[in-house]
Structure formats: C-alpha cells, structure tokens
Design a protein around this motif. Structure first.
Motif, PDB file in Angstrom:
ATOM      1  N   ALA A 196      -8.108   0.935   1.193  1.00  0.00           N
ATOM      2  CA  ALA A 196      -7.758   1.475   2.507  1.00  0.00           C
ATOM      3  C   ALA A 196      -8.931   1.352   3.484  1.00  0.00           C
ATOM      4  O   ALA A 196      -8.745   1.022   4.656  1.00  0.00           O
TER       5      ALA A 196
ATOM      6  N   VAL B 200       0.847  -1.204   0.000  1.00  0.00           N
ATOM      7  CA  VAL B 200       0.000   0.000   0.000  1.00  0.00           C
ATOM      8  C   VAL B 200       0.881   1.254   0.000  1.00  0.00           C
ATOM      9  O   VAL B 200       0.619   2.216  -0.724  1.00  0.00           O
ATOM     10  N   ALA B 201       1.968   1.223   0.785  1.00  0.00           N
ATOM     11  CA  ALA B 201       2.873   2.381   0.849  1.00  0.00           C
ATOM     12  C   ALA B 201       3.522   2.635  -0.510  1.00  0.00           C
ATOM     13  O   ALA B 201       3.631   3.784  -0.956  1.00  0.00           O
TER      14      ALA B 201
ATOM     15  N   PHE C 178      -8.260   2.717  -4.728  1.00  0.00           N
ATOM     16  CA  PHE C 178      -7.252   2.716  -3.669  1.00  0.00           C
ATOM     17  C   PHE C 178      -7.915   3.055  -2.335  1.00  0.00           C
ATOM     18  O   PHE C 178      -7.618   2.455  -1.304  1.00  0.00           O
ATOM     19  N   LYS C 179      -8.831   3.992  -2.384  1.00  0.00           N
ATOM     20  CA  LYS C 179      -9.542   4.378  -1.166  1.00  0.00           C
ATOM     21  C   LYS C 179     -10.391   3.211  -0.652  1.00  0.00           C
ATOM     22  O   LYS C 179     -10.479   2.967   0.548  1.00  0.00           O
TER      23      LYS C 179
ATOM     24  N   GLY D   2       1.014   4.172  -2.716  1.00  0.00           N
ATOM     25  CA  GLY D   2       0.754   5.552  -2.293  1.00  0.00           C
ATOM     26  C   GLY D   2       1.778   6.502  -2.904  1.00  0.00           C
ATOM     27  O   GLY D   2       1.439   7.594  -3.358  1.00  0.00           O
TER      28      GLY D   2
ATOM     29  N   GLN E 276       0.752   9.527  -5.427  1.00  0.00           N
ATOM     30  CA  GLN E 276       1.060  10.932  -5.130  1.00  0.00           C
ATOM     31  C   GLN E 276       2.122  11.499  -6.063  1.00  0.00           C
ATOM     32  O   GLN E 276       2.658  12.583  -5.819  1.00  0.00           O
TER      33      GLN E 276
END
Ligand code: HEC
Length: 146
Positions: free
Chosen positions: A131, A42-43, A127-128, A46, A50
């Motif tokens: 999460a 996930v990181a 992605f949300k 991310g 971004q």
C-alpha cells in the motif's frame, strides 16, 4: 436563472471535453484498466486480511496476480498518454518514476512470497509495504490522491 445556467454550461463544457478526450485515448484507458485491476486485487486481499471472508488460502493467488500486474506500471506512462489525473511532473522525471515503479514491483513480489507462507503478522506487514508503494507514487504524481 437562464443566465446562471449558461455560465455553468460554459464553465463545464471544457471539463467535459477533457474527460471525453481522456476516455478516447486508449493509452490512458489502458493505464486506468491496469491500475483498477491492481486496486481490485488489493481490495480482495483487504477483505481476506480483515477476516471478512474466509479465504486465507486464496491470498496468494491475488498476491501473485498483483505482482504480475505491477510489472506493467513502469510502462504505463508513454508520452502519448499525457493527461487524466497523471500530473505533468511524471513526464519530467523518468528516473524517479522508474524507481517508484520498481518499489511497487519489489513490494508486490515480496508480498507474493510472504502470502504463500500464511504467516499473518508478516502478511499484514507486507500488505502495508504494498500500500505504501502505491501511495508513495500517487502522492507525488497523481492529482486528488484518495
Ligand atoms: C509509478 C507510479 C505509480 C505507482 C507505483 C502506482 N500508481 Fe496508481 N496511479 C498513478 C498515476 C500517476 C495515476 C493517475 C493516472 C491517470 O489518471 O491517468 C494512478 C491512478 C491509479 C488509480 C485510478 C485509475 C482510474 O481509473 O482513474 C488506481 C485505482 C490506482 N492508481 C491504483 C494503484 C495501486 C493499487 C497501486 C499499487 C499496487 C498503484 N496504483 C501504483 C501512479 C502510480
């Protein structure tokens, strides 16, 4: 001073013993290893989302890896692995836990497909959802949600 230290030591020893026990239990270590693997995936995604790294074409590799790992979640809580930050409630309501694990499997599988399309808006939405699936379970079953 000495007295205070002794009290502190007496208080912290049982805590240390618990931490030590958790470290020794291979099932708990395995659970943590799988959870950490997902968290790292996930990181990585991310950072791509971004635009911190220019690796849009690698999103789907990470997404597929995450989807694979997520299929293991439902099996990460055998009776023999009670403890660590898993709240006792997780062993009291297996059906709800299975549903939470299924949500994560579905959200990550859907995300792996979306990631392959390269559509940024869809990717952000997917992605949300991933999460939220992680967070939903942590809020109910994990101590000290972060
Ligand atoms: C079915 C419930 C559930 C789902 C779904 C779930 N987790 Fe967890 N997770 C937990 C519980 C409970 C713990 C605490 C486990 C423990 O301390 O032994 C935990 C712990 C963790 C930890 C800490 C591990 C450690 O070393 O202490 C990380 C990181 C983590 N989860 C990431 C994720 C990510 C990322 C997702 C989604 C892709 C996810 N989890 C989905 C229940 C879940």
């Amino acid at each position: 001073m000495i007295k205070r230290l002794t009290v502190l030591a007496a208080l912290s020893l049982p805590l240390l013993a618990v931490a030590h026990d958790n470290q020794k239990n291979p099932e708990i270590r395995y659970r943590h290893a799988v959870m950490e693997a997902m968290s790292n995936q996930v990181a990585a995604m991310g950072l791509i989302l971004q635009n911190k790294v220019d690796r849009g074409n690698e999103m789907q590799v990470n997404a597929r890896a995450l989807a694979e790992s997520a299929t293991l979640i439902g099996g990460l809580f055998p009776e023999s692995s009670k403890g660590a930050d898993a709240l006792p409630l997780i062993w009291d309501e297996p059906e709800k836990v299975a549903a939470a694990a299924k949500s994560a499997v579905e959200a990550t599988a859907a995300f792996a497909e979306i990631a392959a399309t390269g559509n940024k808006a869809d990717i952000a939405k997917g992605f949300k959802a991933v999460a939220d699936a992680c967070k939903g379970c942590h809020e109910r079953y994990k101590a000290e949600d972060d």
